[in-house]
Design an enzyme around this catalytic site. Sequence first.
Site, PDB file in Angstrom:
ATOM      1  N   SER A  87      74.418 -27.183  58.204  1.00 62.36           N
ATOM      2  CA  SER A  87      74.082 -28.340  59.031  1.00 62.36           C
ATOM      3  C   SER A  87      73.329 -29.369  58.203  1.00 62.36           C
ATOM      4  CB  SER A  87      73.214 -27.911  60.216  1.00 62.36           C
ATOM      5  OG  SER A  87      72.716 -29.041  60.894  1.00 62.36           O
ATOM      6  N   LYS A 127      70.744 -32.942  78.388  1.00 54.64           N
ATOM      7  CA  LYS A 127      70.342 -32.681  77.006  1.00 54.64           C
ATOM      8  C   LYS A 127      70.524 -33.911  76.134  1.00 54.64           C
ATOM      9  CE  LYS A 127      70.802 -29.183  73.414  1.00 54.64           C
ATOM     10  NZ  LYS A 127      70.780 -30.034  72.225  1.00 54.64           N
ATOM     11  N   GLY A 154      68.328 -28.530  68.246  1.00 55.46           N
ATOM     12  CA  GLY A 154      68.426 -28.123  66.853  1.00 55.46           C
ATOM     13  C   GLY A 154      67.899 -29.183  65.914  1.00 55.46           C
ATOM     14  N   ASP A 176      80.891 -32.897  66.219  1.00 55.40           N
ATOM     15  CA  ASP A 176      80.520 -33.123  67.617  1.00 55.40           C
ATOM     16  C   ASP A 176      81.650 -33.714  68.449  1.00 55.40           C
ATOM     17  OD1 ASP A 176      77.998 -32.084  67.323  1.00 55.40           O
ATOM     18  OD2 ASP A 176      77.017 -34.014  67.024  1.00 55.40           O
ATOM     19  N   ARG A 201      65.548 -39.748  64.718  1.00 61.25           N
ATOM     20  CA  ARG A 201      65.093 -40.132  63.381  1.00 61.25           C
ATOM     21  C   ARG A 201      64.014 -41.208  63.443  1.00 61.25           C
ATOM     22  NH1 ARG A 201      69.930 -37.866  63.168  1.00 61.25           N
ATOM     23  NH2 ARG A 201      70.713 -36.929  61.210  1.00 61.25           N
ATOM     24  N   LYS A 239      76.737 -23.927  67.701  1.00 63.74           N
ATOM     25  CA  LYS A 239      76.137 -25.049  68.434  1.00 63.74           C
ATOM     26  C   LYS A 239      75.488 -24.538  69.724  1.00 63.74           C
ATOM     27  CE  LYS A 239      77.330 -28.584  65.773  1.00 63.74           C
ATOM     28  NZ  LYS A 239      76.377 -29.593  65.255  1.00 63.74           N
ATOM     29  N   ARG A 286      69.969 -19.880  66.591  1.00 67.48           N
ATOM     30  CA  ARG A 286      70.679 -20.757  65.657  1.00 67.48           C
ATOM     31  C   ARG A 286      70.074 -20.655  64.262  1.00 67.48           C
ATOM     32  NH1 ARG A 286      71.761 -26.469  68.564  1.00 67.48           N
ATOM     33  NH2 ARG A 286      72.949 -26.796  66.644  1.00 67.48           N
ATOM     34  N   ARG A 326      81.486 -23.499  70.500  1.00 65.14           N
ATOM     35  CA  ARG A 326      82.325 -24.535  71.108  1.00 65.14           C
ATOM     36  C   ARG A 326      83.816 -24.295  70.926  1.00 65.14           C
ATOM     37  NH1 ARG A 326      78.390 -29.714  69.803  1.00 65.14           N
ATOM     38  NH2 ARG A 326      77.101 -29.449  71.661  1.00 65.14           N
ATOM     39  N   GLN A 376      71.242 -31.229  59.249  1.00 60.55           N
ATOM     40  CA  GLN A 376      69.879 -31.322  59.765  1.00 60.55           C
ATOM     41  C   GLN A 376      68.857 -30.745  58.784  1.00 60.55           C
ATOM     42  OE1 GLN A 376      70.422 -29.248  63.453  1.00 60.55           O
ATOM     43  NE2 GLN A 376      71.296 -31.020  64.504  1.00 60.55           N
TER      44      GLN A 376
END
Length: 434
Positions: free
Chosen positions: A163, A411, A93, A312, A25, A339, A121, A343, A165
């Site tokens: 999401s 990652k 993502g 997460d 961000r 994800k 995704r 997961r 996001q």
Amino acid sequence: MTVTYTPSHIHGSVAMPPSKSAAHRAILCAALSNGVSTLFPIDPSEDMFATMQAVKSMGALVSYDPVTRTLTVDGSHTGQVTGQQEIHCRESGSTLRFCIPIAAALGMNAVFTGSGRLPQRPIGCYLDCLPRHGVRCQTQGGLPFSVSGKLQPGEYELPGDISSQFITGLLYALPLLDGDSRLTLTTPLESAAYVDMTVSVLRDFGVTVDRVENGWRIPGNQRYCAGTVQIEGDWSQAAFYLAMGALSGGPLTLTGLRKNSVQGDKACVELFKGFGAAIQWQEDSLVLMNPQSGEPFAGLVGQTIDAAQVPDLVPVLAATAACVQGETRIVNAQRLKLKESDRLAAMTEALSSLGANITETSDGLLIQGKPSLCGGNAPGFRDHRVVMALSAAALRCESPVTVTDAESVNKSYPGFYADYQSIGGKADVVHMGE
């Protein structure tokens, strides 16, 4: 690459890496500012490199000093690029979903690409809302995804149970437009803390959005202001160490975390207390000690966990639950299927291969704890959180645990194995062919 975790005793002190979510961000805000911003500390992971490269493709100047762990971003020329720009998001993502509306707000002609599972995704929300506001989108389904034209202000609608996001991406883009906008959620908001973090970082760079019923009012014609920002420690990564301390005993001290953080994964403290771990602040450090770690189930008990706001954390919570007394039920976690790996399926298969009693449900996991697991081989599914979560489960195994895709930790946390070893963990990383 594979990593073999050998059961050991975890204790000592470890500094948490800078928050990946906060860094993403801040990098984007800096790139949208007309001036030079300084961000520190930064430990670039693959995802952070993706965002750094993305803002370079948009015209920002970026330099990193590994000695001081400082990232300098000059956003004076962001958006002043010609021709179609390829923005390669690697497997991030966040980078993809944040940058699509930003590029549209800047009037860029851009094509977004990615690797791993990223091309599959979901990004359909943008196909629904961006063309209604002046942006041409082209895709054959997933990536590559092209945008051209200039985003226009107005009324935007998104479901809140997707999401966060997507919401963050629009909150970054809409203040740049030449008129006011409103973003309305059509369903209740999940992962709300990630949006709170977005609003907080926007504020740090002089941009305001106003919370209203079911969404936000976003004034247009705003300007991002360059500045110096300190990146707080990562609560998502702290959860792995709380699991290690709870299962192994500690004492374990975590530094670099912010008590008043708006990171949603700060909830890991209360969740591990729910298992029965003793956790407390000592000045600015978080300390965990479990004197019952030598007993069956480490003196810990199962619980029911609603994962809607903390998706997460599910891999490490599942790894912990496999070794505590009684039943743990994780619910409202269906978004984890989309994800870096599925997961829910990944943790079910990986923990089952170590002897855990775990079942995937329609929206989560059902786990019956055991005093110990057998160990053995487990797939890592090219997923950083799966690989790191198994490091905690290995502490309650009767034999070593070998996990594939060891490199996937890069990652989000390239220093993970070194930090794990510094507090007594045994991790032997082997490159294929050695």
